[in-house]
Design a protein around this motif. Structure first.
Motif, PDB file in Angstrom:
ATOM      1  N   LYS A  28      26.773  23.541  10.801  1.00 12.90           N
ATOM      2  CA  LYS A  28      26.570  24.162  12.156  1.00 12.90           C
ATOM      3  C   LYS A  28      28.247  24.363  12.870  1.00 12.90           C
ATOM      4  CE  LYS A  28      23.947  20.909  13.821  1.00 12.90           C
ATOM      5  NZ  LYS A  28      23.149  20.180  12.828  1.00 12.90           N
ATOM      6  N   ILE A  29      28.175  25.214  14.002  1.00 10.59           N
ATOM      7  CA  ILE A  29      29.489  25.282  14.775  1.00 10.59           C
ATOM      8  C   ILE A  29      28.928  24.007  15.843  1.00 10.59           C
ATOM      9  CG2 ILE A  29      30.641  26.527  16.445  1.00 10.59           C
ATOM     10  CD1 ILE A  29      30.897  27.782  13.715  1.00 10.59           C
ATOM     11  N   VAL A  30      30.176  23.241  15.712  1.00  8.67           N
ATOM     12  CA  VAL A  30      29.856  21.915  16.477  1.00  8.67           C
ATOM     13  C   VAL A  30      30.706  22.107  17.893  1.00  8.67           C
ATOM     14  CG1 VAL A  30      29.017  20.512  15.010  1.00  8.67           C
ATOM     15  CG2 VAL A  30      31.434  20.700  15.162  1.00  8.67           C
ATOM     16  N   ALA A  31      31.849  22.945  17.653  1.00  8.08           N
ATOM     17  CA  ALA A  31      32.776  22.957  18.756  1.00  8.08           C
ATOM     18  C   ALA A  31      33.631  24.295  18.758  1.00  8.08           C
ATOM     19  CB  ALA A  31      33.948  21.811  18.834  1.00  8.08           C
ATOM     20  N   SER A  32      33.890  24.935  19.978  1.00  5.69           N
ATOM     21  CA  SER A  32      34.570  26.275  20.011  1.00  5.69           C
ATOM     22  C   SER A  32      35.612  26.024  20.976  1.00  5.69           C
ATOM     23  CB  SER A  32      33.516  27.431  20.296  1.00  5.69           C
ATOM     24  OG  SER A  32      32.666  27.346  19.263  1.00  5.69           O
ATOM     25  N   GLY A  33      36.500  26.638  21.040  1.00  8.31           N
ATOM     26  CA  GLY A  33      37.478  26.766  21.980  1.00  8.31           C
ATOM     27  C   GLY A  33      38.862  27.594  21.694  1.00  8.31           C
ATOM     28  N   GLY A  34      39.827  27.655  22.425  1.00  6.85           N
ATOM     29  CA  GLY A  34      41.008  28.647  22.034  1.00  6.85           C
ATOM     30  C   GLY A  34      42.130  28.134  21.119  1.00  6.85           C
ATOM     31  N   PRO A  35      43.032  28.721  20.959  1.00 12.85           N
ATOM     32  CA  PRO A  35      43.947  28.128  19.638  1.00 12.85           C
ATOM     33  C   PRO A  35      44.366  26.709  20.016  1.00 12.85           C
ATOM     34  CG  PRO A  35      44.899  30.249  20.837  1.00 12.85           C
ATOM     35  CD  PRO A  35      43.407  29.798  21.862  1.00 12.85           C
ATOM     36  N   GLU A  36      44.386  26.233  21.045  1.00  8.73           N
ATOM     37  CA  GLU A  36      44.731  24.842  21.316  1.00  8.73           C
ATOM     38  C   GLU A  36      43.828  23.752  20.383  1.00  8.73           C
ATOM     39  OE1 GLU A  36      43.533  26.632  23.672  1.00  8.73           O
ATOM     40  OE2 GLU A  36      41.686  25.639  24.210  1.00  8.73           O
ATOM     41  N   LEU A  37      42.655  24.324  20.298  1.00  8.14           N
ATOM     42  CA  LEU A  37      41.664  23.402  19.487  1.00  8.14           C
ATOM     43  C   LEU A  37      42.230  23.377  17.873  1.00  8.14           C
ATOM     44  CD1 LEU A  37      38.977  21.985  19.395  1.00  8.14           C
ATOM     45  CD2 LEU A  37      37.575  24.169  18.871  1.00  8.14           C
ATOM     46  N   ALA A  38      42.932  24.267  17.354  1.00  6.79           N
ATOM     47  CA  ALA A  38      43.201  24.288  16.227  1.00  6.79           C
ATOM     48  C   ALA A  38      44.275  23.132  16.071  1.00  6.79           C
ATOM     49  CB  ALA A  38      43.799  25.603  15.357  1.00  6.79           C
ATOM     50  N   LYS A  39      45.250  23.221  17.034  1.00  5.62           N
ATOM     51  CA  LYS A  39      46.146  21.998  16.971  1.00  5.62           C
ATOM     52  C   LYS A  39      45.771  20.993  17.266  1.00  5.62           C
ATOM     53  CE  LYS A  39      50.173  25.136  18.524  1.00  5.62           C
ATOM     54  NZ  LYS A  39      49.461  26.521  18.800  1.00  5.62           N
ATOM     55  N   GLU A  40      44.759  20.795  18.062  1.00 14.43           N
ATOM     56  CA  GLU A  40      44.152  19.315  18.369  1.00 14.43           C
ATOM     57  C   GLU A  40      43.680  18.871  16.857  1.00 14.43           C
ATOM     58  OE1 GLU A  40      40.761  19.003  21.103  1.00 14.43           O
ATOM     59  OE2 GLU A  40      39.874  17.806  19.392  1.00 14.43           O
ATOM     60  N   LEU A  41      42.965  19.685  16.151  1.00 14.82           N
ATOM     61  CA  LEU A  41      42.521  19.408  14.932  1.00 14.82           C
ATOM     62  C   LEU A  41      43.599  18.705  14.048  1.00 14.82           C
ATOM     63  CD1 LEU A  41      39.663  22.030  14.449  1.00 14.82           C
ATOM     64  CD2 LEU A  41      39.070  19.791  14.460  1.00 14.82           C
ATOM     65  N   GLU A  42      44.688  19.564  14.118  1.00  8.94           N
ATOM     66  CA  GLU A  42      45.720  19.360  13.197  1.00  8.94           C
ATOM     67  C   GLU A  42      46.186  17.925  13.345  1.00  8.94           C
ATOM     68  OE1 GLU A  42      46.302  21.375  10.719  1.00  8.94           O
ATOM     69  OE2 GLU A  42      48.534  20.732   9.989  1.00  8.94           O
ATOM     70  N   ALA A  43      46.304  17.653  14.695  1.00  9.18           N
ATOM     71  CA  ALA A  43      46.774  16.368  14.940  1.00  9.18           C
ATOM     72  C   ALA A  43      45.884  15.060  14.651  1.00  9.18           C
ATOM     73  CB  ALA A  43      47.291  16.286  16.324  1.00  9.18           C
ATOM     74  N   GLU A  44      44.449  15.376  15.021  1.00  5.30           N
ATOM     75  CA  GLU A  44      43.607  14.136  15.210  1.00  5.30           C
ATOM     76  C   GLU A  44      42.556  14.228  14.080  1.00  5.30           C
ATOM     77  OE1 GLU A  44      41.894  14.050  19.056  1.00  5.30           O
ATOM     78  OE2 GLU A  44      43.741  14.603  19.962  1.00  5.30           O
ATOM     79  N   GLY A  45      42.514  15.596  13.420  1.00  8.77           N
ATOM     80  CA  GLY A  45      41.584  15.399  12.174  1.00  8.77           C
ATOM     81  C   GLY A  45      40.344  15.776  12.666  1.00  8.77           C
ATOM     82  N   TYR A  46      38.980  16.026  11.573  1.00 10.35           N
ATOM     83  CA  TYR A  46      37.759  16.230  11.903  1.00 10.35           C
ATOM     84  C   TYR A  46      37.043  15.161  12.331  1.00 10.35           C
ATOM     85  CZ  TYR A  46      39.249  20.522   9.720  1.00 10.35           C
ATOM     86  OH  TYR A  46      39.993  21.823   9.592  1.00 10.35           O
ATOM     87  N   ASP A  47      37.718  13.807  12.192  1.00 10.30           N
ATOM     88  CA  ASP A  47      36.516  12.774  12.325  1.00 10.30           C
ATOM     89  C   ASP A  47      35.475  12.641  13.455  1.00 10.30           C
ATOM     90  OD1 ASP A  47      37.091  11.446  10.119  1.00 10.30           O
ATOM     91  OD2 ASP A  47      37.834   9.767  10.868  1.00 10.30           O
ATOM     92  N   LYS A  48      35.997  13.020  14.494  1.00  8.48           N
ATOM     93  CA  LYS A  48      35.106  12.649  15.747  1.00  8.48           C
ATOM     94  C   LYS A  48      33.857  13.915  15.660  1.00  8.48           C
ATOM     95  CE  LYS A  48      36.918  15.643  19.707  1.00  8.48           C
ATOM     96  NZ  LYS A  48      38.052  15.599  20.680  1.00  8.48           N
ATOM     97  N   TYR A  49      34.483  15.234  14.959  1.00  6.61           N
ATOM     98  CA  TYR A  49      33.222  16.115  15.007  1.00  6.61           C
ATOM     99  C   TYR A  49      32.298  15.969  13.795  1.00  6.61           C
ATOM    100  CZ  TYR A  49      36.399  18.715  18.042  1.00  6.61           C
ATOM    101  OH  TYR A  49      37.034  19.065  19.082  1.00  6.61           O
ATOM    102  N   VAL A  50      32.845  15.233  12.734  1.00  6.04           N
ATOM    103  CA  VAL A  50      31.965  14.941  11.489  1.00  6.04           C
ATOM    104  C   VAL A  50      30.992  14.145  12.118  1.00  6.04           C
ATOM    105  CG1 VAL A  50      31.882  13.736   9.300  1.00  6.04           C
ATOM    106  CG2 VAL A  50      33.713  15.510   9.851  1.00  6.04           C
ATOM    107  N   ARG A  51      31.698  12.788  12.699  1.00  4.12           N
ATOM    108  CA  ARG A  51      30.628  11.842  13.469  1.00  4.12           C
ATOM    109  C   ARG A  51      29.572  12.507  14.153  1.00  4.12           C
ATOM    110  NH1 ARG A  51      35.104   8.561  13.781  1.00  4.12           N
ATOM    111  NH2 ARG A  51      35.378   8.833  15.993  1.00  4.12           N
ATOM    112  N   ALA A  52      30.127  13.373  15.073  1.00  5.83           N
ATOM    113  CA  ALA A  52      28.864  14.023  16.177  1.00  5.83           C
ATOM    114  C   ALA A  52      27.998  14.782  15.463  1.00  5.83           C
ATOM    115  CB  ALA A  52      29.570  14.815  16.927  1.00  5.83           C
ATOM    116  N   ALA A  53      28.055  15.336  14.028  1.00 10.57           N
ATOM    117  CA  ALA A  53      27.233  16.188  13.589  1.00 10.57           C
ATOM    118  C   ALA A  53      26.298  15.259  12.924  1.00 10.57           C
ATOM    119  CB  ALA A  53      27.949  16.868  12.620  1.00 10.57           C
TER     120      ALA A  53
END
Lengths: 249, 369
Positions: free
Chosen positions: A224-249
């Motif tokens: 599923k798509i669990v979050a959407s945003g602007g280009p800054e979202l990619a930078k956040e993922l790069e810094a923090e990883g996917y963990d919080k989204y994987v847990r949320a899913a």
């Protein structure tokens, strides 16, 4: 341009991979999908383009208002859907140029257009190959056979440039590329950006998005798509990883 | 006096041998005793001739045409020679068609088997230092059973390029056999294209003297519904420094049956032999079958010999890739199959011949999809 609603899909008939995916890409926009391994990114690209065994079990895929879910891959291709493969397939015995010409003219026939003549085709290919540093010699070789990872990806983009699709799906186009090759490929992709064309860029990493700047970034997890945003979202993922989204899913 | 009409292919084959003496008489006695090959014979276990020829009888004929007039020569054979199909062909003719082209670079031969049982034989000699290209074409009417033998002798310094196109009728059986002798420094390059019939076997038994002799044996087979193509080779390397390169590729679809049997026998004297044999088969659907038996028998210790065998199916990912670029499935399948077989046609030097063959194969492959 591409409207996906509540898409469920399974692989090989039984294993559900996509579990209610919603996604909308208007024409002229570039959307990126990022997500961890196994989240269903490549499955999505195959379901969209009609690979055998990747069936939509529920939901709709509307492309220019038309439901493409039941169409053969070549019908979708002729309507302008193009997938740049993560692992372009080697086809011994079929020269690259011959293949590209057959593909282009098959699409044209399917759309009721005239075939492109050999001289026009050669002129088109030569011009576009130059931008991607692809030599004439490489085009005479059998399709993808013995090509390096970078050569294969450049050839994918050349095919897109020649076939002029209306919607591009780039599946991990950055994998296997060094910094120089990444730049050549990204320049090739950027040259294809147009107000009439949509793009879906599937990637693990931010680095591709430094070169191909997306309008929207989506995070995919567990089908599923669990979050959407602007280009800054990619930078956040790069810094923090996917963990919080994987847990949320 | 009552005349007993033959009621099957074996009786028909035996009919002209009545009263035969010498090697023909010996061969007839063996044939009468053992009958036509069945699957109980190890060499024929996938190609049952007795069964395939059931219902074919009556005297047939092989119509023969050649681009130059042949000479004739007497047939000499030994009945204990273990080459059944070749003996059967040569025993059926009193004089063999003979070519020794000297002022000629191309020789075209056309064999057409008419309904019924028939035999034909020819010998072609590559004279010392000469280079010749031979194109052989085989076809038939329905309900034909023919045994045709075409032998070759390649003398030192000669180069013979042989292209064989077999396009047999669906209800017909062809046993095409070749005894080939390649002398030192001779070169023999063979490409067989077999599109099957009810049962078509092309069998080559080759003797290489070594001493720089070069042999290439390539073949492509494509068998569809009801067709059976058998490519059998036995290569004997007799002397040192001989080269052999062998590639057979084939596809079976719609219930077709392909057979490859290849054996390389390297004698103790044949040191420094370089021999490679590869068979690659593609089975398109579950109804079809390919059987393969590659064998090496090596008695020399300083040789480079290898054999490989791979049987697979159509690459689904490649198919999808091509469709994704816009090629209809049928066209993608045809292109994949053609490109798979094409490697086996690489040694055909005459471009027009290669193009004609590709065209015929392409036509045949239309019913693949």
């Amino acid at each position: 341009m591409l409207e996906i609603k509540n898409l469920h899909a399974s692989v090989g008939g039984d294993k559900p991979i996509l579990k209610g995916l919603d996604l909308s890409v208007p024409k002229g926009e570039v959307h990126a999908i990022m997500g961890p391994n196994g989240s269903g990114k490549s499955t999505l690209s195959y379901v969209l383009t009609g690979r055998d065994g990747y069936e939509a079990t529920d939901g709709t895929i509307l492309y220019d208002g038309e439901d493409v879910a039941g169409m053969a891959p070549e019908e979708r291709a002729a309507k302008g859907l193009f997938l740049s493969f993560q692992y372009p397939v080697e086809i011994p015995g079929v020269p690259t140029l011959t293949f590209m010409k057959e593909a282009l003219n098959a699409q044209r026939r399917a759309r009721g257009e005239d075939e492109m003549s050999a001289p026009d085709f050669m002129k088109t290919v030569r011009e576009k190959a130059k931008l991607l540093n692809i030599s004439g010699d490489m085009l005479k070789r059998p399709l993808n056979v013995g090509f390096s990872g970078g050569e294969k990806k450049r050839l994918e983009i050349l095919q897109a440039a020649v076939l002029e699709p209306r919607f591009l799906i780039l599946d991990e186009t950055d994998s296997g590329l060094d910094i120089d090759a990444l730049k050549v490929v990204s320049d090739g992709v950027n040259a294809l950006r147009s107000p009439e064309r949509g793009m879906l860029v599937i990637t693990h990493y931010q680095r591709l998005l430094d070169h191909i700047s997306p309008d929207v970034v989506h995070v995919m997890s567990d089908g599923k798509i669990v979050a959407s945003g602007g280009p800054e979202l990619a930078k956040e993922l790069e810094a923090e990883g996917y963990d919080k989204y994987v847990r949320a899913a | 006096m009552a005349v007993i009409e033959p009621t099957n292919a074996l009786e028909q084959v035996l009919l002209p041998f009545k009263g035969a003496t010498g090697w023909r008489g010996d061969f007839a006695a063996r044939l009468k005793k053992d009958g036509l090959p069945t699957r109980r014979d190890e060499d024929w276990k996938w190609s049952d001739v007795a069964r395939a020829t059931k219902g074919i009888t009556g005297a047939g004929k092989v119509q023969f045409r050649s681009s130059v007039n042949p000479e004739w020569t007497e047939v000499r054979r030994a009945a204990d020679q273990d080459f059944f199909a070749n003996l059967l062909a040569f025993a059926g003719v009193m004089n063999v068609t003979y070519f020794e082209p000297r002022n000629l670079t191309v020789l075209d031969l056309d064999f057409r088997a008419l309904k019924g049982v028939s035999q034909a034989a020819a010998t072609i000699v590559g004279a010392p230092g000469m280079s010749v290209r031979v194109h052989e074409h085989y076809s038939s009417e329905a309900q034909a059973f023919s045994a045709i033998g075409v032998d070759y002798v390649v003398w030192p310094g000669a180069r013979v390029e042989r292209v064989i196109l077999i396009d047999e009728a669906p209800e017909s059986v062809l046993l095409l056999s070749s005894g080939v002798t390649v002398h030192e420094t001779g070169e023999f390059v063979q490409t067989v294209i077999s599109q099957g019939g009810k049962l078509v076997r092309h069998e080559t038994q080759l003797h290489s003297a070594g001493g720089g002799a070069k042999v290439t044996l390539n073949a492509a087979y494509l068998v569809g519904k009801g067709a059976h193509a058998d490519l059998t080779t036995r290569v004997n390397m007799h002397g040192p420094d001989g080269k052999l390169s062998q590639l057979t590729k084939g596809i079976a679809y719609g219930g077709g049956h392909g057979v490859f049997q290849g054996k390389i026998h390297v004698k103790r004297e044949a040191q420094k032999t370089d021999a490679r044999m590869t068979h690659k088969g593609m089975i398109i659907d579950e109804k079809s079958e390919i059987d393969a038996k590659p064998e090496l028998e090596i008695y020399a210790d300083d040789v480079e010999c290898a054999h490989g065998n791979a049987i697979g199916t159509l690459d689904e990912m490649a198919l999808f890739y091509m469709q994704q670029r816009g090629l209809p499935e049928s066209e993608a399948r045809r292109l994949l199959v053609e490109s798979f077989l094409d490697e086996a046609l690489a040694e055909i030097t005459h471009e027009q011949t290669a193009a004609t063959i590709r065209g015929l194969m392409s036509k045949r492959l239309k019913d693949l999809v």
